[in-house]
Design an enzyme around this catalytic site. Structure first.
Site, PDB file in Angstrom:
ATOM      1  N   HIS A 105      -1.091  -1.166  -4.677  1.00  0.00           N
ATOM      2  CA  HIS A 105      -2.575  -0.397  -4.033  1.00  0.00           C
ATOM      3  C   HIS A 105      -1.876   1.032  -3.681  1.00  0.00           C
ATOM      4  CE1 HIS A 105      -6.314   0.611  -2.632  1.00  0.00           C
ATOM      5  NE2 HIS A 105      -6.729  -0.517  -2.235  1.00  0.00           N
TER       6      HIS A 105
ATOM      7  N   ALA B  27       4.791   1.214  -3.878  1.00  0.00           N
ATOM      8  CA  ALA B  27       5.950   1.751  -4.750  1.00  0.00           C
ATOM      9  C   ALA B  27       7.238   0.624  -4.799  1.00  0.00           C
ATOM     10  CB  ALA B  27       6.230   3.007  -4.292  1.00  0.00           C
TER      11      ALA B  27
ATOM     12  N   LEU C 146       0.737  -1.185   0.127  1.00  0.00           N
ATOM     13  CA  LEU C 146      -0.025  -0.004  -0.058  1.00  0.00           C
ATOM     14  C   LEU C 146       0.928   1.033   0.057  1.00  0.00           C
ATOM     15  CD1 LEU C 146      -2.869   1.558   0.325  1.00  0.00           C
ATOM     16  CD2 LEU C 146      -2.251   1.418   2.934  1.00  0.00           C
ATOM     17  N   SER C 147       0.607   2.022  -1.036  1.00  0.00           N
ATOM     18  CA  SER C 147       1.291   3.301  -0.889  1.00  0.00           C
ATOM     19  C   SER C 147       2.863   3.411  -1.212  1.00  0.00           C
ATOM     20  CB  SER C 147       1.022   4.212   0.317  1.00  0.00           C
ATOM     21  OG  SER C 147       1.321   5.705   0.212  1.00  0.00           O
ATOM     22  N   ALA C 148       3.515   3.630   0.144  1.00  0.00           N
ATOM     23  CA  ALA C 148       4.844   3.444  -0.109  1.00  0.00           C
ATOM     24  C   ALA C 148       5.614   2.220  -0.353  1.00  0.00           C
ATOM     25  CB  ALA C 148       5.665   4.145   1.161  1.00  0.00           C
TER      26      ALA C 148
END
Length: 357
Positions: free
Chosen positions: A212, A193, A188-190
């Site tokens: 996500h 990435a 999720l998020s970081a």
């Protein structure tokens, strides 16, 4: 790249100034702003690392089925060390063998236990005989517990966080006799990435990834660049490092995400397709699940392997779609991202890398 768009055919047929503040207030303001955007200052600049809180007696919360285990441990390799939690379902512990392993990467300000609660991945692991590994980012390496996806040193093979995480996943897969072509990563998020980075730096390890609310490979090289990327105003896709491998990817992103612009999801999908085969088949579907409408853009190879499954969830903010209320950054409405990711992972072909040529 030539793409046959089945969906289209079907339709046809039917500035902030820090010098205005005192030094202490300025640093505090910067830290709060960075945290709101999923970033942080280096630990040294932010006043040093803070101690990592110990995991509770029952990591992740909830009820652990009889025979299953959810344990906290630390993984160390030449590239570094990170704490982790590992879920082993009762069926695997009883000797039935694991169907796969999922490396789950939390977002900023989250912990591995928090992420386990919010995604509900352990329940799915029990049902599908999956090992789930939840690494914990160290406070000393990022004061807000973000994976350092915007650091050049953590975007390469053989060093930094990608190497630690890849070796962690391989070590756990070997321990639990997981087939080498059934290792996956999601975040999720970081964390998303970083999962995208893993798909590029270690394509022979991860058969597929789930992103996500994440960002594309090479989206930033420093903190200012990360702000720009998250706002959707970063470097042009042509200026980013080329994604060399078409690692099959399932993408979830909310149309109302104000932390990571949805354009980043489109870039993740475009990178995967650009690195994939010249001829693909595209389809599109819309539906409503749990009170939220969503659109899926699905791209497959000519032999039917899905290489991109891109979900855009209307009205969803910066939160895990279909997540559990016990965790942070979750939204119970909409499609269940965890279930869809597991289905996508297990649908990957066996006996090979799963990479589209």
């Amino acid at each position: 790249m030539k793409t046959l768009n089945l969906g289209a055919m079907r339709q046809a047929m039917e500035g902030l100034r820090l010098d205005e503040f005192g030094a202490g207030n300025a640093q505090s303001l910067v830290e709060r702003t960075l945290a709101q955007h999923g970033l942080s200052m280096p630990a040294q600049a932010a006043g040093g690392a803070r101690p990592f809180p110990p995991a509770g007696a029952q990591p992740g919360g909830g009820t652990i089925p009889q025979g299953a285990s959810f344990t906290t441990d630390r993984f160390t390799c030449p590239a570094g060390s990170r704490e982790m939690m590992v879920y082993v379902p009762a069926s695997v512990a009883a000797g039935q063998g694991a169907e796969g392993l999922v490396l789950m990467l939390h977002g900023c300000t989250q912990t591995h236990a928090d992420f386990a609660r919010g995604t509900g991945m352990n329940d799915l692991a029990e049902r599908h005989r999956l090992i789930v590994v939840y690494p914990q980012q160290a406070r000393g390496d990022n004061a807000q517990s973000c994976w350092n996806w915007f650091s050049i040193g953590d975007q390469r093979r053989g060093r930094g966080e990608p190497e630690i995480l890849a070796q962690m996943a391989q070590a756990q897969a070997a321990l639990h006799r997981v087939p080498s072509d059934r290792i996956f990563a999601a975040g999720l998020s970081a964390g998303a990435a970083m999962a995208v980075i893993l798909g590029q730096t270690h394509p022979e390890v991860f058969a597929a990834i789930g992103a996500h609310s994440g960002l594309p490979f090479g989206a930033a090289r420093d903190v200012p660049g990360a702000f720009a990327a998250m706002n959707g105003t970063g470097m042009a896709d042509s200026a980013r490092p080329r994604a060399a491998t078409a690692t099959p990817t399932i993408i979830f992103h909310g149309s109302a995400d104000r932390t990571v612009h949805p354009q980043n999801a489109a870039s993740i999908a475009a990178d995967t397709l650009a690195a994939g085969p010249d001829q693909t088949i595209a389809d599109q579907a819309t539906a409503t699940t749990g009170g939220r409408s969503h659109r899926r853009d699905i791209t497959s190879t000519l032999d039917g392997q899905v290489i991109v499954d891109h979900w855009t969830v209307e009205g969803l903010g910066h939160a895990w779609s279909g997540g559990r209320a016990g965790g942070s950054y979750t939204d119970p409405k909409g499609p269940d991202a965890s279930a869809e990711m597991v289905q996508f992972f297990l649908a990957q072909p066996r006996g090979g890398s799963g990479k589209a040529a």
